[in-house]
Write a protein that holds these residues in place. Sequence first.
Motif, PDB file in Angstrom:
ATOM      1  N   ASP A 127     -11.727   2.691  -8.631  1.00  0.00           N
ATOM      2  CA  ASP A 127     -11.945   4.091  -8.234  1.00  0.00           C
ATOM      3  C   ASP A 127     -11.759   5.027  -9.426  1.00  0.00           C
ATOM      4  O   ASP A 127     -12.530   5.960  -9.639  1.00  0.00           O
ATOM      5  CB  ASP A 127     -10.938   4.513  -7.145  1.00  0.00           C
ATOM      6  N   LEU A 128     -10.706   4.741 -10.197  1.00  0.00           N
ATOM      7  CA  LEU A 128     -10.388   5.585 -11.348  1.00  0.00           C
ATOM      8  C   LEU A 128     -11.512   5.540 -12.379  1.00  0.00           C
ATOM      9  O   LEU A 128     -11.933   6.577 -12.913  1.00  0.00           O
ATOM     10  CB  LEU A 128      -9.077   5.095 -11.976  1.00  0.00           C
ATOM     11  N   VAL A 175       1.694   3.565  -9.699  1.00  0.00           N
ATOM     12  CA  VAL A 175       0.877   4.707 -10.101  1.00  0.00           C
ATOM     13  C   VAL A 175       1.766   5.844 -10.623  1.00  0.00           C
ATOM     14  O   VAL A 175       1.486   6.450 -11.658  1.00  0.00           O
ATOM     15  CB  VAL A 175       0.009   5.177  -8.908  1.00  0.00           C
ATOM     16  N   PRO A 215       2.042   3.131  -4.832  1.00  0.00           N
ATOM     17  CA  PRO A 215       2.487   4.456  -5.299  1.00  0.00           C
ATOM     18  C   PRO A 215       3.542   4.378  -6.403  1.00  0.00           C
ATOM     19  O   PRO A 215       3.542   5.201  -7.306  1.00  0.00           O
ATOM     20  CB  PRO A 215       3.074   5.100  -4.026  1.00  0.00           C
ATOM     21  N   PHE A 267     -14.475   7.440 -11.150  1.00  0.00           N
ATOM     22  CA  PHE A 267     -14.222   8.881 -11.249  1.00  0.00           C
ATOM     23  C   PHE A 267     -14.408   9.356 -12.692  1.00  0.00           C
ATOM     24  O   PHE A 267     -15.075  10.366 -12.952  1.00  0.00           O
ATOM     25  CB  PHE A 267     -12.802   9.184 -10.771  1.00  0.00           C
ATOM     26  N   LEU A 271       0.815  -1.222   0.000  1.00  0.00           N
ATOM     27  CA  LEU A 271       0.000   0.000   0.000  1.00  0.00           C
ATOM     28  C   LEU A 271       0.848   1.271   0.000  1.00  0.00           C
ATOM     29  O   LEU A 271       0.595   2.182  -0.778  1.00  0.00           O
ATOM     30  CB  LEU A 271      -0.927   0.011   1.226  1.00  0.00           C
ATOM     31  N   LEU A 325      -4.077  -2.615  -7.152  1.00  0.00           N
ATOM     32  CA  LEU A 325      -4.192  -1.977  -8.466  1.00  0.00           C
ATOM     33  C   LEU A 325      -5.622  -2.094  -8.981  1.00  0.00           C
ATOM     34  O   LEU A 325      -6.162  -1.149  -9.568  1.00  0.00           O
ATOM     35  CB  LEU A 325      -3.224  -2.626  -9.466  1.00  0.00           C
ATOM     36  N   ASP A 326      -6.246  -3.249  -8.752  1.00  0.00           N
ATOM     37  CA  ASP A 326      -7.633  -3.424  -9.193  1.00  0.00           C
ATOM     38  C   ASP A 326      -8.565  -2.453  -8.465  1.00  0.00           C
ATOM     39  O   ASP A 326      -9.447  -1.851  -9.067  1.00  0.00           O
ATOM     40  CB  ASP A 326      -8.090  -4.870  -8.951  1.00  0.00           C
ATOM     41  N   ALA A 327      -8.357  -2.306  -7.148  1.00  0.00           N
ATOM     42  CA  ALA A 327      -9.208  -1.393  -6.377  1.00  0.00           C
ATOM     43  C   ALA A 327      -8.992   0.051  -6.818  1.00  0.00           C
ATOM     44  O   ALA A 327      -9.951   0.818  -6.994  1.00  0.00           O
ATOM     45  CB  ALA A 327      -8.909  -1.535  -4.878  1.00  0.00           C
ATOM     46  N   PHE A 328      -7.739   0.407  -7.041  1.00  0.00           N
ATOM     47  CA  PHE A 328      -7.433   1.751  -7.521  1.00  0.00           C
ATOM     48  C   PHE A 328      -8.054   1.970  -8.899  1.00  0.00           C
ATOM     49  O   PHE A 328      -8.645   3.022  -9.172  1.00  0.00           O
ATOM     50  CB  PHE A 328      -5.908   1.932  -7.582  1.00  0.00           C
ATOM     51  N   GLY A 329      -7.943   0.955  -9.763  1.00  0.00           N
ATOM     52  CA  GLY A 329      -8.513   1.048 -11.109  1.00  0.00           C
ATOM     53  C   GLY A 329     -10.023   1.224 -11.073  1.00  0.00           C
ATOM     54  O   GLY A 329     -10.590   1.958 -11.892  1.00  0.00           O
ATOM     55  N   VAL A 342      -0.401  -6.504  -4.455  1.00  0.00           N
ATOM     56  CA  VAL A 342      -0.287  -5.351  -5.361  1.00  0.00           C
ATOM     57  C   VAL A 342      -1.363  -5.405  -6.447  1.00  0.00           C
ATOM     58  O   VAL A 342      -2.006  -4.395  -6.751  1.00  0.00           O
ATOM     59  CB  VAL A 342       1.132  -5.260  -5.978  1.00  0.00           C
ATOM     60  N   VAL A 343      -1.583  -6.601  -7.005  1.00  0.00           N
ATOM     61  CA  VAL A 343      -2.632  -6.716  -8.035  1.00  0.00           C
ATOM     62  C   VAL A 343      -3.987  -6.337  -7.450  1.00  0.00           C
ATOM     63  O   VAL A 343      -4.765  -5.596  -8.058  1.00  0.00           O
ATOM     64  CB  VAL A 343      -2.668  -8.151  -8.621  1.00  0.00           C
TER      65      VAL A 343
END
Lengths: 380, 380
Positions: free
Chosen positions: B268-269, B210, B207, B272, B202, B262-266, B258-259
């Motif tokens: 959110d993206l 990203v 980071p 958005f 995390l 990345l999926d959770a961040f993706g 990490v995957v």
Amino acid sequence: MNEQRISTPGIARRNEAGRGALAARTRGAVHVIGAGLLGASVGLGLRGRGVEVTLEDLSPTTVALAADYGAGRVRAADDPAPALVVVATPPDVVADVIERALATYPDAVVTDVASVKLAPFAELTRRGVDLTNYVGSHPMAGRERGGAIMARADLFKARPWIVCRDEETPADALSLVEAVALDLGGVLMEMTPEEHDRSVGLVSHLPQVVSSLLAARLVPAAEQAIGLAGAGLRDTTRIAESDPELWVQILGANREPVVEMLDAFGADLAAFADALRDPEHAGAKRRIADLLAAGNRGVARIPGKHGSSERFAKINVLVDDRPGELARLLTELGELGINMEDLRLEHSPGAQIGFAEIAVLPEVAERAVSDLVERGWRTL
Amino acid sequence: MNEQRISTPGIARRNEAGRGALAARTRGAVHVIGAGLLGASVGLGLRGRGVEVTLEDLSPTTVALAADYGAGRVRAADDPAPALVVVATPPDVVADVIERALATYPDAVVTDVASVKLAPFAELTRRGVDLTNYVGSHPMAGRERGGAIMARADLFKARPWIVCRDEETPADALSLVEAVALDLGGVLMEMTPEEHDRSVGLVSHLPQVVSSLLAARLVPAAEQAIGLAGAGLRDTTRIAESDPELWVQILGANREPVVEMLDAFGADLAAFADALRDPEHAGAKRRIADLLAAGNRGVARIPGKHGSSERFAKINVLVDDRPGELARLLTELGELGINMEDLRLEHSPGAQIGFAEIAVLPEVAERAVSDLVERGWRTL
């Protein structure tokens, strides 16, 4: 509006040309509407160059604070009309305020410093407003926190200042706005509104969204995970401190380019996650390495990577975590005749010491370190 | 391996306890395998505390450089066996090197400083290696550039140093590794390998990806867009300068967490981008504002972040722009017995006042403000 890029053969020359004739050009009168960070910084900078600045803001508290701060004086009803009006309001009202300024001061040149240029221009055109006296501009300068109290006269120094014009913009109006940008230390650039919005979408709006969403992933995280945060996380999420209300406006006003860039970024992200998910798949490791290497190449393209703070040298001094220690350090710096340009305090959780990063002029850095060490301070 | 978190009632006490007994404990012999940034920094720091350090690296050039730099001496064939071995190799060979060290020095305690903990542990367990003498650890320290020449004795100072152990780890082995961490100035933390890997995923690995992917978007960009880059883009992409080869190894070794991130961040993206794409859709603007505000809350959780830690209350004090004023303020804070946890200084060359944002413990904030006001300071 000419949609093509305006050729600007003279821009390099104008950037080179002498500065400082502004006070005469404006006959001593620039009116700033919106006394937040940008408006107050414009006022502070222009006053330092002998220009008379008047201020106006919807909030009496804000305008009074900016005036106390030295950004100008509150505009009185019987003040003569200004030669130039700088609109520095939030983006959602900028078109309204420009329209009103053009009507109130028909002989003045009106510019604005909003961070999106096409949407207000299109809105004013739709309303049929005569834009002869309007020259849109955008200084690429800001801070995480707004407000007059954060203002700096040198906020615009060495920062790009984009001026948007079309073929009908009178040369006088254009050169007055350019004179302001140059006098405040900005580097003139000319772009069409479309070029401007796409460019800031990439270098400002996309990073803002990415940083905010990255920081948002920290909200549900375990305390012990957050405790491991280092400089990498701090840097990547620094701009996530920005004001959501302001950014809803900015992103909304520039949504087409930003959505397109978010989609492209999202596709890269999905490709990266897929390669990592199945690393034995043909070419997966290669794809991961290629994307990371592309990041190397991308960051290498950024000019002046280490920023305008390169003007100063940094000294890192260890400071025991006891009351009075930092005061003692600053007092001794004063005794040594070392002028501190900026100060950051670093403090790790659980540590008995912090360190102070002190910015000084490069020519005194070496002496500062040796003098401090001689007095028993530890430097890094 | 016990998969649960090991309770660590004594960790605070051990962090508090005296340091410096290491030289005696190791009978003067620590062997460092891998003489890059971390290995050389360990060597440099331990030698500064009177510990004899021997070095080993696959590359004769690297080990010679580290020795010249002062990180220790190259290990000779007839040197007595070390009491402690620190493995500081790249992550892809760390399991092999740990296995070899345990076999070569059966009486030594072996630790490593790799940034992923579960994968090497699982690999060693799968191979049936007796891990009684192994205690995995990870100092959260690094620099953008690697190599012995970048090494610093104080690299670990005030940084978290995670130690992973299980119930079978002998107390002697554990305390020796902890003594190294403490002597090098680190702040001890205990986690299971799983907790560790998820936490660094995390705060470090997500980071990194990203930032790299954001910087990669700059590769095809127009020159004039890149020319507008400011501090926001520079900060968010700074770690995109990292070595791709190293990061392919790190991310590969920690790919499951990490995957997932990345999926959770993706997701959110994508949410958005969708909200921005169709801003008139019910709740779209609200969703955008909510995600940006979550970013504010996330960044506020990062400890030691200037002006953002929620653990502290903030006092804003106006400071006249005169030499010695800030020192006077800090001196008076000391006199009032107020410990300053963090300080952020804002001042502009042209401005008549600056302000100091001072972080203090919440319980003293009110008294600090009233005492300062009583002494004539103006607060915001």
